[in-house]
Write a protein that holds these residues in place. Structure first.
Motif, PDB file in Angstrom:
ATOM      1  N   HIS A 130     -40.375   3.311 -50.338  1.00  0.00           N
ATOM      2  CA  HIS A 130     -41.500   2.586 -49.749  1.00  0.00           C
ATOM      3  C   HIS A 130     -41.901   3.249 -48.438  1.00  0.00           C
ATOM      4  O   HIS A 130     -41.053   3.558 -47.600  1.00  0.00           O
ATOM      5  N   GLY A 131     -43.209   3.413 -48.251  1.00  0.00           N
ATOM      6  CA  GLY A 131     -43.718   3.910 -46.981  1.00  0.00           C
ATOM      7  C   GLY A 131     -43.745   5.423 -46.906  1.00  0.00           C
ATOM      8  O   GLY A 131     -43.487   6.122 -47.885  1.00  0.00           O
ATOM      9  N   PRO A 132     -44.043   5.975 -45.716  1.00  0.00           N
ATOM     10  CA  PRO A 132     -44.017   7.425 -45.531  1.00  0.00           C
ATOM     11  C   PRO A 132     -42.600   7.961 -45.656  1.00  0.00           C
ATOM     12  O   PRO A 132     -41.633   7.285 -45.315  1.00  0.00           O
ATOM     13  N   LEU A 133     -42.476   9.190 -46.131  1.00  0.00           N
ATOM     14  CA  LEU A 133     -41.172   9.830 -46.230  1.00  0.00           C
ATOM     15  C   LEU A 133     -40.739  10.281 -44.842  1.00  0.00           C
ATOM     16  O   LEU A 133     -41.566  10.449 -43.936  1.00  0.00           O
ATOM     17  N   LEU A 134     -39.433  10.463 -44.663  1.00  0.00           N
ATOM     18  CA  LEU A 134     -38.898  10.782 -43.344  1.00  0.00           C
ATOM     19  C   LEU A 134     -38.528  12.264 -43.259  1.00  0.00           C
ATOM     20  O   LEU A 134     -37.729  12.753 -44.058  1.00  0.00           O
ATOM     21  N   ARG A 135     -39.109  12.951 -42.294  1.00  0.00           N
ATOM     22  CA  ARG A 135     -38.762  14.348 -42.036  1.00  0.00           C
ATOM     23  C   ARG A 135     -38.656  14.630 -40.543  1.00  0.00           C
ATOM     24  O   ARG A 135     -37.796  15.373 -40.102  1.00  0.00           O
ATOM     25  N   HIS A 136     -39.533  14.030 -39.750  1.00  0.00           N
ATOM     26  CA  HIS A 136     -39.625  14.337 -38.325  1.00  0.00           C
ATOM     27  C   HIS A 136     -38.628  13.531 -37.489  1.00  0.00           C
ATOM     28  O   HIS A 136     -38.297  13.942 -36.377  1.00  0.00           O
ATOM     29  N   ASN A 137     -38.173  12.388 -38.005  1.00  0.00           N
ATOM     30  CA  ASN A 137     -37.292  11.509 -37.224  1.00  0.00           C
ATOM     31  C   ASN A 137     -36.090  11.051 -38.049  1.00  0.00           C
ATOM     32  O   ASN A 137     -35.621   9.927 -37.904  1.00  0.00           O
ATOM     33  N   VAL A 138     -35.599  11.936 -38.911  1.00  0.00           N
ATOM     34  CA  VAL A 138     -34.550  11.551 -39.856  1.00  0.00           C
ATOM     35  C   VAL A 138     -33.300  11.042 -39.143  1.00  0.00           C
ATOM     36  O   VAL A 138     -32.822   9.934 -39.406  1.00  0.00           O
ATOM     37  N   ALA A 139     -32.752  11.849 -38.241  1.00  0.00           N
ATOM     38  CA  ALA A 139     -31.497  11.459 -37.577  1.00  0.00           C
ATOM     39  C   ALA A 139     -31.672  10.175 -36.784  1.00  0.00           C
ATOM     40  O   ALA A 139     -30.806   9.284 -36.811  1.00  0.00           O
ATOM     41  N   GLU A 140     -32.798  10.050 -36.081  1.00  0.00           N
ATOM     42  CA  GLU A 140     -33.054   8.863 -35.270  1.00  0.00           C
ATOM     43  C   GLU A 140     -33.124   7.608 -36.127  1.00  0.00           C
ATOM     44  O   GLU A 140     -32.494   6.580 -35.822  1.00  0.00           O
ATOM     45  N   LEU A 141     -33.868   7.669 -37.223  1.00  0.00           N
ATOM     46  CA  LEU A 141     -34.078   6.471 -38.031  1.00  0.00           C
ATOM     47  C   LEU A 141     -32.837   6.102 -38.838  1.00  0.00           C
ATOM     48  O   LEU A 141     -32.556   4.913 -39.053  1.00  0.00           O
ATOM     49  N   ILE A 142     -32.072   7.079 -39.279  1.00  0.00           N
ATOM     50  CA  ILE A 142     -30.807   6.757 -39.956  1.00  0.00           C
ATOM     51  C   ILE A 142     -29.840   6.119 -38.966  1.00  0.00           C
ATOM     52  O   ILE A 142     -29.159   5.133 -39.274  1.00  0.00           O
ATOM     53  N   ASN A 143     -29.793   6.657 -37.750  1.00  0.00           N
ATOM     54  CA  ASN A 143     -28.882   6.113 -36.751  1.00  0.00           C
ATOM     55  C   ASN A 143     -29.256   4.689 -36.356  1.00  0.00           C
ATOM     56  O   ASN A 143     -28.382   3.885 -36.010  1.00  0.00           O
ATOM     57  N   ARG A 144     -30.533   4.363 -36.397  1.00  0.00           N
ATOM     58  CA  ARG A 144     -30.929   2.984 -36.079  1.00  0.00           C
ATOM     59  C   ARG A 144     -30.304   2.008 -37.069  1.00  0.00           C
ATOM     60  O   ARG A 144     -29.895   0.911 -36.688  1.00  0.00           O
ATOM     61  N   TYR A 145     -30.216   2.381 -38.342  1.00  0.00           N
ATOM     62  CA  TYR A 145     -29.527   1.528 -39.314  1.00  0.00           C
ATOM     63  C   TYR A 145     -28.079   1.302 -38.881  1.00  0.00           C
ATOM     64  O   TYR A 145     -27.542   0.199 -38.991  1.00  0.00           O
ATOM     65  N   ARG A 146     -27.442   2.372 -38.406  1.00  0.00           N
ATOM     66  CA  ARG A 146     -26.047   2.258 -37.991  1.00  0.00           C
ATOM     67  C   ARG A 146     -25.907   1.310 -36.804  1.00  0.00           C
ATOM     68  O   ARG A 146     -25.055   0.413 -36.804  1.00  0.00           O
ATOM     69  N   VAL A 147     -26.748   1.501 -35.793  1.00  0.00           N
ATOM     70  CA  VAL A 147     -26.680   0.679 -34.582  1.00  0.00           C
ATOM     71  C   VAL A 147     -26.988  -0.781 -34.904  1.00  0.00           C
ATOM     72  O   VAL A 147     -26.259  -1.697 -34.491  1.00  0.00           O
ATOM     73  N   TRP A 148     -28.054  -1.014 -35.642  1.00  0.00           N
ATOM     74  CA  TRP A 148     -28.439  -2.390 -35.971  1.00  0.00           C
ATOM     75  C   TRP A 148     -27.352  -3.069 -36.795  1.00  0.00           C
ATOM     76  O   TRP A 148     -27.056  -4.254 -36.597  1.00  0.00           O
TER      77      TRP A 148
END
Length: 575
Positions: free
Chosen positions: A236-254
């Motif tokens: 769902h949504g745009p694919l991730l390429r420019h902020n991959v590490a940041e957005l994956i890490n947000r899952y971890r933190v949350w």
């Protein structure tokens, strides 16, 4: 290549693009969808993303929503002769991703369906036809040739029990379906502008992933065995390429924040029976709004030891009623017996009907748990018609009430310990007295508020702080409309007393109150000094509140010479 089905309205479009070597995406863009799954409001539509990987052998990863049937199949057959598809990888069997599996198999009967054991079982129930299958588990690999070696990662409960992730070692692409996705419809293929997608990415996590935060952390740990993730091909949504590490890490933190609480609610359900999965998700979402941890467990295919351990750890247990007969009933009954043997007298228990047509009755099971010493957590949810918005709101409010009950002792301790000079100073910030009222479909809500301020001149706008565990929060998403009722000095007590009451989940908050409809149907309080009709423009995430900025579209004063009621507090660490 972009093909528009309804150019004037731009309602439904499709998009194809190469995203890596030998890898093409087929995206179905649903621009105007405003509700999804368990009645979560969508402000920016959504997409359904599918992927084609061509090695010496060809794999299709997921399909699309059935509303795109002809358009999707036309695009697929334009890209490849279906008879060349060797594998159909099913990330999970939710209909928005697997809705066209039967159609694809009709064109490609030779394709081997690849999925988790649970996914294959679900598909057997959906398709009612024989098909070639390959059951994969965590760490299994499938070599397509030309360097495309697919490795599978087990990710149950994200957010269905059958979910797998697929990593292509050749392109360092991780195919994740619901995981790391968002309901955000845009022609932009990638996540170039992080600021545009952040709110939707977080909202999607809160709605679908937060109730399974422990499972998120387990999946992230398994992902550690993979190579570098250069891009995320989500569903769902745009694919991730420019902020991959940041957005994956947000899952971890949350997820770490979500699971650090001392108390846990266990929600047991039967994923493919009636509406059990959606109802349980709504209850779980309500609980997570109170920052109480939730762990969901499907009663089909679960390890009995895992069920026992979860039941022992939980402060409260919620059970969606399974069918009363058949193979599923026998399997669920075994799990329930395990739960009964594991619980203690300091736990709470609650039940909801799954509306599957053959639900096990609640009362005999409730009696068994009460005989074990458990306390009833809430009035059992009994559903007599197909679940609608009001049903899901009832479930969410029930979850929120339970979460508040479990966190009440902690909140009281915090209030007593924070009565400092600083808290007294903050308490001297005065505010007006207002009542927010909203209606969306059959669902109505109201909330007493004092943290309200004008925020702009052009356009006229106001900001309101809304606690994350307030029921009305779900009616104040971007694009939603509501009424800000301004209370009158010396004449606010009756309304304030009424709306300060603790309403039961699903209870009509306007019974006995004089109202008239606003332009959007939201109730205007007749006895208010003035009212403003507002539309939510944006929301800022604060630690325990949402700061909601809204445009004012209209309003009226009933008494020109009257003053707004003012609220003064002694301390600033609670209302």
């Amino acid at each position: 290549m972009v093909a528009t089905l309804n150019p004037p309205e731009k309602r439904l479009t499709t998009q194809t693009a190469q995203i890596a070597a030998d890898t093409t995406t087929i995206r179905s863009l649903d621009w105007d969808r405003d509700r999804f799954d368990i009645e979560f409001g969508l402000q920016n539509g959504t997409t359904y993303n599918s992927f084609l990987i061509r090695g010496d052998k060809v794999a299709l990863v997921d399909t699309s929503h059935e509303k795109f049937r002809q358009q999707y199949l036309d695009l697929l057959t334009g890209l490849i002769d279906p008879i060349q598809i060797d594998y159909l990888v099913i990330s999970h069997t939710e209909p928005d991703h697997s809705g066209l599996v039967k159609d694809v198999l009709a064109l490609a009967p030779q394709a081997v369906v690849v999925g988790s054991k649970v996914a294959i079982q679900f598909l057997e129930g959906f398709l009612h036809q024989p098909f070639e299958r390959l059951v994969v588990k965590n760490g299994d690999q499938l070599d397509l040739g030309k360097g495309h070696v697919l490795e599978f990662v087990n990710a149950p409960n994200l957010h269905w029990p059958d979910t797998i992730l697929t990593y292509d070692w050749g392109t360092q692409t991780l195919f994740t379906c619901d995981v790391f996705g968002m309901h955000y419809c845009s022609d932009a293929l990638w996540d170039e502008n992080l600021g545009d997608i952040e709110p939707d990415y977080r909202f999607y996590y809160e709605c679908l992933m937060a109730p399974n935060a422990r499972s998120v952390l387990s999946a992230l740990k398994r992902m550690g065995n993979l190579g570098e993730v250069a891009q995320v091909a989500n569903g769902h949504g745009p694919l991730l390429r420019h902020n991959v590490a940041e957005l994956i890490n947000r899952y971890r933190v949350w997820s770490q924040e979500q699971t650090k609480g001392e108390k846990l609610v266990a929600v047991f359900y039967v994923s493919d029976y009636g509406y059990s999965d959606r109802l349980s998700q709504a209850i779980a979402h309500g609980i997570t709004k109170t920052e109480i941890a939730v762990e969901m467990m499907d009663m089909l295919g679960v390890d009995q030891q895992e069920a026992r351990e979860l039941a022992e750890r939980a402060s409260a247990i919620i059970i969606g009623m399974p069918p009363s007969s058949g193979e599923k009933a026998q399997e669920a009954s075994t799990v329930i017996s395990t739960i009964l043997a594991s619980v203690g007298d300091k736990q709470l228990v609650g039940f909801f009907e799954s509306y599957g047509g053959d639900d096990e009755p609640i009362d005999p099971l409730l009696t068994q748990f009460r005989n074990q010493g458990l306390t009833k957590a809430f009035t059992s949810i009994r559903i007599k018609e197909t679940p609608n918005e009001a049903t899901y709101q009832l479930c969410e409010e029930t979850g929120t009430d339970l979460g508040q009950l479990l966190s009440r002792e902690k909140s009281i301790k915090q209030r007593k310990s924070l009565d400092s000079e600083l808290d007294k100073a903050i308490g001297r910030i005065s505010g007006g007295l207002y009542i927010i009222t909203a209606q969306k479909g059959d669902v109505k809500g109201a909330m007493l508020a004092s943290w309200v301020a004008q925020a702009s001149f052009e356009p006229l706008g106001v900001s309101i702080a809304v606690a994350k565990d307030r029921a009305i929060e779900s009616l104040m998403q971007v694009g939603d409309r509501f009424v800000l009722n301004i209370l009158e000095e010396g004449n606010y007590q009756p309304l304030m007393k009424h709306f300060l009451k603790r309403f039961k989940p699903g209870e009509d908050r306007f019974e006995g109150v004089k109202t008239q409809p606003a332009t959007d149907g939201s109730p205007i309080l007749t006895d208010a000094l003035a009212y403003l009709e507002c539309e939510v423009v944006s929301r800022m995430d604060a630690p325990d509140h949402w700061i909601v900025y809204s445009r004012v579209n209209g309003g009226r004063v009933s008494k020109a010479d009257a003053l707004t009621a003012v609220h003064h507090r002694k301390v600033g660490n609670y209302y």
